[in-house]
Design a protein around this motif. Sequence first.
Motif, short mmCIF file in Angstrom:
data_model
loop_
_atom_site.label_atom_id
_atom_site.label_comp_id
_atom_site.label_asym_id
_atom_site.label_seq_id
_atom_site.Cartn_x
_atom_site.Cartn_y
_atom_site.Cartn_z
N GLU A 60 0.76 -1.32 0.05
CA GLU A 60 -0.02 -0.06 -0.02
C GLU A 60 1.04 1.30 0.13
N VAL A 61 0.69 1.78 -1.17
CA VAL A 61 1.42 3.33 -1.07
C VAL A 61 0.53 4.37 -1.46
N PHE A 62 0.81 5.50 -1.14
CA PHE A 62 -0.29 6.44 -1.38
C PHE A 62 0.40 7.70 -1.27
N THR A 63 0.05 9.04 -1.89
CA THR A 63 0.43 10.37 -1.68
C THR A 63 -0.53 10.91 -0.68
N ASP A 64 0.45 11.31 0.17
CA ASP A 64 -0.19 11.96 1.44
C ASP A 64 -0.85 13.36 1.09
N PRO A 65 -2.15 13.72 1.33
CA PRO A 65 -2.71 15.03 0.71
C PRO A 65 -2.15 15.90 1.39
N ASN A 66 -1.67 15.89 2.51
CA ASN A 66 -1.31 16.93 3.38
C ASN A 66 0.30 17.22 3.18
N THR A 67 1.10 16.67 2.97
CA THR A 67 2.36 16.89 2.52
C THR A 67 2.70 16.64 1.08
N GLY A 68 2.12 15.94 0.23
CA GLY A 68 2.45 15.54 -1.13
C GLY A 68 3.55 14.47 -1.04
N ARG A 69 3.95 14.02 -0.03
CA ARG A 69 5.05 12.85 -0.24
C ARG A 69 4.52 11.50 -0.27
N ARG A 70 5.08 10.52 -1.06
CA ARG A 70 4.93 9.37 -1.13
C ARG A 70 4.83 8.68 0.30
N THR A 71 3.64 7.83 0.71
CA THR A 71 3.87 7.20 1.84
C THR A 71 3.51 5.77 1.79
N ARG A 72 4.31 4.90 2.35
CA ARG A 72 4.09 3.65 2.54
C ARG A 72 3.47 3.14 3.89
N VAL A 73 2.65 2.17 3.80
CA VAL A 73 1.82 1.61 4.89
C VAL A 73 2.86 0.41 5.42
N TRP A 74 3.16 0.41 6.66
CA TRP A 74 3.92 -0.69 7.38
C TRP A 74 2.89 -1.29 8.35
N TYR A 75 3.10 -2.48 8.52
CA TYR A 75 2.27 -3.50 9.39
C TYR A 75 2.91 -4.28 10.36
N GLY A 119 -0.66 -5.88 15.22
CA GLY A 119 -1.74 -5.52 14.21
C GLY A 119 -1.66 -3.99 14.04
N GLN A 120 -0.72 -3.28 14.35
CA GLN A 120 -0.75 -1.65 14.23
C GLN A 120 -0.56 -1.48 12.76
N ARG A 121 -0.81 -0.51 12.23
CA ARG A 121 -0.35 -0.05 10.95
C ARG A 121 0.01 1.45 11.21
N GLU A 122 1.26 1.47 10.56
CA GLU A 122 2.07 2.85 10.55
C GLU A 122 2.44 3.51 9.02
#
Length: 76
Positions: free
Chosen positions: A44-59, A64-67
């Motif tokens: 899961e990778v997306f562009t953070d709407p607040n910073t405009g940076r590519r962000t990856r989901v870590w699990y 069970g926490q997502r970061e």
Amino acid sequence: MSITNWVIIAVVVAGAVIALFGWDRYRGDRKSTGDRSASQPTDEVFTDPNTGRRTRVWYDPSTGQREYRAEANSDE
């Protein structure tokens, strides 16, 4: 001792117990900069709407926490 003293003692003891349990419960939720070995990157990778940076989901499968972490190389 008067009833007022007992009420004050009860409030102080209850506050200390609540603070102790609250500290123990939430101190593990802080993000540490060191030991991140339990977390695994996902697809899961997306562009953070607040910073405009590519962000990856870590699990973290153990909790069970997502970061959400900004990608180091965000060249697009």
